[in-house]
Design an enzyme around this catalytic site. Structure first.
Site, PDB file in Angstrom:
ATOM      1  N   HIS A 240       0.900  -6.044  -0.636  1.00 56.30           N
ATOM      2  CA  HIS A 240       0.085  -7.176  -1.066  1.00 56.30           C
ATOM      3  C   HIS A 240      -0.522  -7.850   0.156  1.00 56.30           C
ATOM      4  O   HIS A 240       0.172  -8.099   1.144  1.00 56.30           O
ATOM      5  CB  HIS A 240       0.948  -8.175  -1.845  1.00 56.30           C
ATOM      6  CG  HIS A 240       0.218  -9.425  -2.233  1.00 56.30           C
ATOM      7  ND1 HIS A 240       0.577 -10.680  -1.792  1.00 56.30           N
ATOM      8  CD2 HIS A 240      -0.866  -9.604  -3.023  1.00 56.30           C
ATOM      9  CE1 HIS A 240      -0.250 -11.576  -2.301  1.00 56.30           C
ATOM     10  NE2 HIS A 240      -1.133 -10.951  -3.050  1.00 56.30           N
ATOM     11  N   SER A 241      -1.828  -8.101   0.110  1.00 57.23           N
ATOM     12  CA  SER A 241      -2.523  -8.831   1.163  1.00 57.23           C
ATOM     13  C   SER A 241      -2.342  -8.139   2.516  1.00 57.23           C
ATOM     14  O   SER A 241      -2.643  -6.951   2.655  1.00 57.23           O
ATOM     15  CB  SER A 241      -2.007 -10.278   1.185  1.00 57.23           C
ATOM     16  OG  SER A 241      -2.789 -11.083   2.017  1.00 57.23           O
ATOM     17  N   LEU A 242      -1.825  -8.846   3.513  1.00 53.60           N
ATOM     18  CA  LEU A 242      -1.652  -8.251   4.843  1.00 53.60           C
ATOM     19  C   LEU A 242      -0.672  -7.085   4.806  1.00 53.60           C
ATOM     20  O   LEU A 242      -0.785  -6.149   5.609  1.00 53.60           O
ATOM     21  CB  LEU A 242      -1.163  -9.324   5.826  1.00 53.60           C
ATOM     22  CG  LEU A 242      -0.975  -8.886   7.276  1.00 53.60           C
ATOM     23  CD1 LEU A 242      -2.298  -8.478   7.901  1.00 53.60           C
ATOM     24  CD2 LEU A 242      -0.318 -10.000   8.092  1.00 53.60           C
TER      25      LEU A 242
ATOM     26  N   SER B  85      -0.578  -4.714   2.733  1.00 53.14           N
ATOM     27  CA  SER B  85      -1.317  -3.477   2.456  1.00 53.14           C
ATOM     28  C   SER B  85      -1.978  -2.943   3.719  1.00 53.14           C
ATOM     29  O   SER B  85      -2.048  -1.721   3.933  1.00 53.14           O
ATOM     30  CB  SER B  85      -2.376  -3.724   1.375  1.00 53.14           C
ATOM     31  OG  SER B  85      -3.353  -4.655   1.830  1.00 53.14           O
TER      32      SER B  85
ATOM     33  N   PHE C 114      -2.722  -4.337  -3.283  1.00 54.21           N
ATOM     34  CA  PHE C 114      -3.025  -5.467  -4.163  1.00 54.21           C
ATOM     35  C   PHE C 114      -3.679  -6.577  -3.347  1.00 54.21           C
ATOM     36  O   PHE C 114      -3.111  -7.043  -2.360  1.00 54.21           O
ATOM     37  CB  PHE C 114      -1.748  -6.022  -4.816  1.00 54.21           C
ATOM     38  CG  PHE C 114      -0.914  -4.987  -5.526  1.00 54.21           C
ATOM     39  CD1 PHE C 114      -1.513  -3.995  -6.280  1.00 54.21           C
ATOM     40  CD2 PHE C 114       0.465  -5.007  -5.450  1.00 54.21           C
ATOM     41  CE1 PHE C 114      -0.755  -3.038  -6.934  1.00 54.21           C
ATOM     42  CE2 PHE C 114       1.239  -4.063  -6.098  1.00 54.21           C
ATOM     43  CZ  PHE C 114       0.630  -3.073  -6.843  1.00 54.21           C
TER      44      PHE C 114
END
Length: 692
Positions: A338-340, A342, A485
């Site tokens: 999720h976010s960073l 990923s 995500f």
């Protein structure tokens, strides 16, 4: 004591004698609970039915005398029977108290039932058994903490809290405050007991969080958010994989959280930051230091090394521990970020080393795809130029994209292309001339002199993407699919100088890649336009888990179509009326030819109308087949969620929620399950409309 014997199966000694005046006593059925502490508030949570049965079976066998460990909650927690403690297996968490519960009283604040201690419950059960057997009620019991419980009858039992008073004679229960309800047996209290999780685990997914210690708008940890994601997956399996579950083809998918934030901030960097942080707006500055600065830490080669080492070692540790506890597991492993998180996973995956056999196979596949895929790209270009009838000519000449950009007017003339189409093609080639070189090169940063964005290994041709200079560790397994995500991967690649991802590029050890985002997520960026920069197309619309598009989106599309039709019809009517006014009068003898001309004009006028009646690209439910390269095995990469009706009123208001919505999104979870089980040849009970 006979009343304390386990109910499954009840031993012969548990059968009480037939009472003379009273009723028949039946032993209470115990259920096991654990205490969950949140913000200094205690909440007693029941174990699932199958976990409680396992604990009761071990307790009945006398195993609580030894230090016996019973796995619960799908193997993620162990219960130590002798010490009555619940301990997390895969992550660090406060130890929870465990109780074998039979008697409950209602709490003061939240009307939740709280279990009595096991010893006091035994006293209550013994008094209840005597009262039922002899039919002697109005029994009063006093606990060591001066709590008074009165058994009026089987349906009315009350608890009086002790009153802080120095007068010894104030002892009547009616004068000790408001009575609280007492219940016997878990079946008499309002509590939802889950049935439990399937024992069979089909697939393992590691989930890596983004910036900061909190992962959603309620400031919950990655463990709590992944728990929600797992619970949603269980409900989606029951709703959409019912046939496969009935045939015992499907068990469940296990999701395990990976935490790197605590390791980063335990390096002493917080102390260094505290010394230089200004004293004003203290809370805001602390929030920035604890969350936003994680992005800058990752772009620093020093702390980037700490982060990637932590993520890789933690995933390897979890994988090894999981296999030790589940030796029968034969499924695959996927990863999600999720976010960073990923971006961290993407950088790790691009630096994995494939086997030599896979490298050779990859090279052969690259040569095959470059020839066939290049011809398909030329066909797509000709289709956009409305020159589809010449596709066969270009295919016969084995003209791929690179060869097309090397064509001159003489070459096109020798191929038999007429002057008009020839001019269209030459104009397109001149406008896209800067893509000639880029079409045949791997990705490179625009400014290779920047040390912070150098490619880690220039010798490894499978790593064309630039990253922060670090020694990226290897994973002990090959992930099946990578899910991102709300991911900023596209933005970071662009900032690092990447303008285009080569269509033939794929992750060395991972075949699948899905970029899932909410339309209002301010942190999310697309990937596909970096692979196919010449085409403008929408991301794949993620189907709703209930099998249809959200009503407000259907209404919006319907109104858009209606407005387009109305506009086209109105313009057509005005055009016909204007032509009828401006048309010169003709003799009666030429009426036949005039009617033929009018019909021809009407035919030509209808042509643009029929084209205009088609909905615009943004409204179409299905995007035409587009070649987006090998990054996801030739399948689409970008998937957009459908916003909720309330979110469509103000996209700025719900931007933050859009970035943190994935943990409880049924549509996101269903796509993850669908793609995972597709690798095993298992499909949904009913295909969702609009799905690939």
């Amino acid at each position: 004591m006979s009343a304390q014997e386990p109910p499954r199966p009840p031993p012969a000694a548990a059968e009480p004698p037939e009472p003379e005046p009273g009723g028949r006593y039946e032993a209470v059925v115990p259920h096991w609970f654990y205490c969950k502490v949140t913000d200094t508030r205690e909440r007693w949570v029941p174990f699932s039915a199958q976990d409680s049965e396992r604990l009761e079976e071990a307790h009945g066998a006398g195993k609580d005398r030894d230090d016996v460990v019973v796995p619960t909650s799908g193997g993620r927690y162990d219960v130590h029977l002798r010490t009555r403690q619940r301990v997390a297996v895969y992550w660090e968490e406060e130890v929870s108290e465990v109780r074998r519960c039979t008697w409950f009283y209602k709490g003061d604040k939240d009307n939740k039932f709280i279990p009595y201690s096991e010893s006091f419950s035994e006293e209550l059960e013994e008094a209840y058994m005597i009262a039922v057997t002899l039919d002697e009620w109005k029994k009063k019991l006093e606990s060591p903490s001066r709590e008074v419980i009165i058994l009026h009858n089987p349906k009315l039992m009350v608890h009086y809290h002790p009153v802080a008073s120095s007068d010894d004679w104030v002892s009547t229960p009616t004068e000790q405050g408001r009575p609280r309800t007492v219940k016997r047996g878990v079946e008499n209290i309002a509590v939802e007991i889950p049935s439990g999780e399937p024992l069979q685990i089909d697939h393992l997914v590691f989930v890596v969080h983004g910036i900061g210690p909190a992962c959603d708008i309620r400031f919950r940890s990655i463990v709590q958010c992944v728990n929600d994601f797992r619970n949603v997956s269980l409900s989606m399996l029951q709703a959409h994989f019912k046939k496969a579950q009935e045939q015992q083809q499907v068990g469940r998918v296990e999701f395990l959280p990976v935490n790197w934030h605590s390791s980063l901030h335990s390096t002493g960097v917080d102390v260094d930051l505290e010394r230089i942080t200004l004293p004003s707006i203290n809370r805001l500055r602390h929030f920035i230091n604890d969350t936003i600065l994680d992005v800058f830490f990752y772009n620093s080669s020093t702390y980037c090394q700490t982060i990637v080492d932590t993520v890789a070692s933690e995933m390897n540790r979890l994988h090894q521990l999981f296999l030790q506890r589940n030796p029968q597991f034969k499924g695959g492993v996927s990863i999600a970020g999720h976010s960073l998180g990923s971006l961290i996973l993407f950088d790790l995956l691009t630096n994995q080393k494939a086997d030599p056999e896979e490298d050779e196979h990859r090279a052969q596949g690259s040569r095959t795809i470059s020839s066939t895929g290049g011809i398909e790209e030329v066909k797509e270009i000709l289709k956009n130029l409305e020159l589809s009838e010449y596709c066969d000519v270009f295919e016969k000449e084995k003209m791929d994209r690179q060869a097309l950009f090397l064509c001159t007017e003489t070459n096109l003339k020798e191929m038999g292309i007429p002057l008009g189409p020839r001019m269209k093609i030459l104009h397109y080639l001149s406008s896209k001339g800067e893509m000639k070189v880029k079409a045949e090169l791997w990705l490179r940063p625009q400014s290779p002199r920047n040390a912070s964005t150098e490619t880690v290994s220039r010798t490894n041709l499978n790593i064309p993407l630039p990253q922060v200079s670090a020694n990226y560790p290897q994973l002990n397994y090959k992930p099946t699919i990578f899910f991102a995500f709300g991911s900023p991967i596209g933005m970071f690649l662009t900032v690092r100088g990447v303008k285009r991802i080569d269509p033939n590029y794929s992750l060395p050890t991972c075949k699948g890649f899905f970029n899932i985002f909410h339309p209002f997520d301010p942190v999310a960026y697309r990937i596909e336009p970096m692979i196919v920069p010449d085409l403008e197309f929408e991301p794949m619309l993620l189907p709703h888990h209930k099998g249809r598009k959200r009503m407000h989106l259907e209404l919006k599309e319907g109104l858009t179509r209606m407005s387009v039709d109305l506009k086209n019809n109105l313009l057509g009517s005005l055009r016909v009326a204007w032509q009828s006014f401006t048309r010169a009068p003709v003799p009666a003898l030429e009426a036949g030819s005039t009617e033929a001309e009018a019909e021809a004009e009407a035919g030509t006028e209808k042509q643009p109308d029929t084209k205009a009646e088609e909905p615009p690209a943004a409204v179409k439910e299905e995007t035409p087949l587009i070649n987006v390269g090998r990054l996801n095995g030739g399948n689409r990469i970008d998937y957009v969620l459908q916003e909720k009706p309330i979110e469509s009123f103000n996209e700025y208001l719900f931007a933050l929620q859009g970035h943190l919505c994935y943990w409880e999104s049924e549509d996101t979870v269903l796509l993850v399950l669908k793609e995972i089980y597709q690798t095993q040849g298992i499909t949904l009970d009913q295909p969702l409309p609009g799905s690939q």
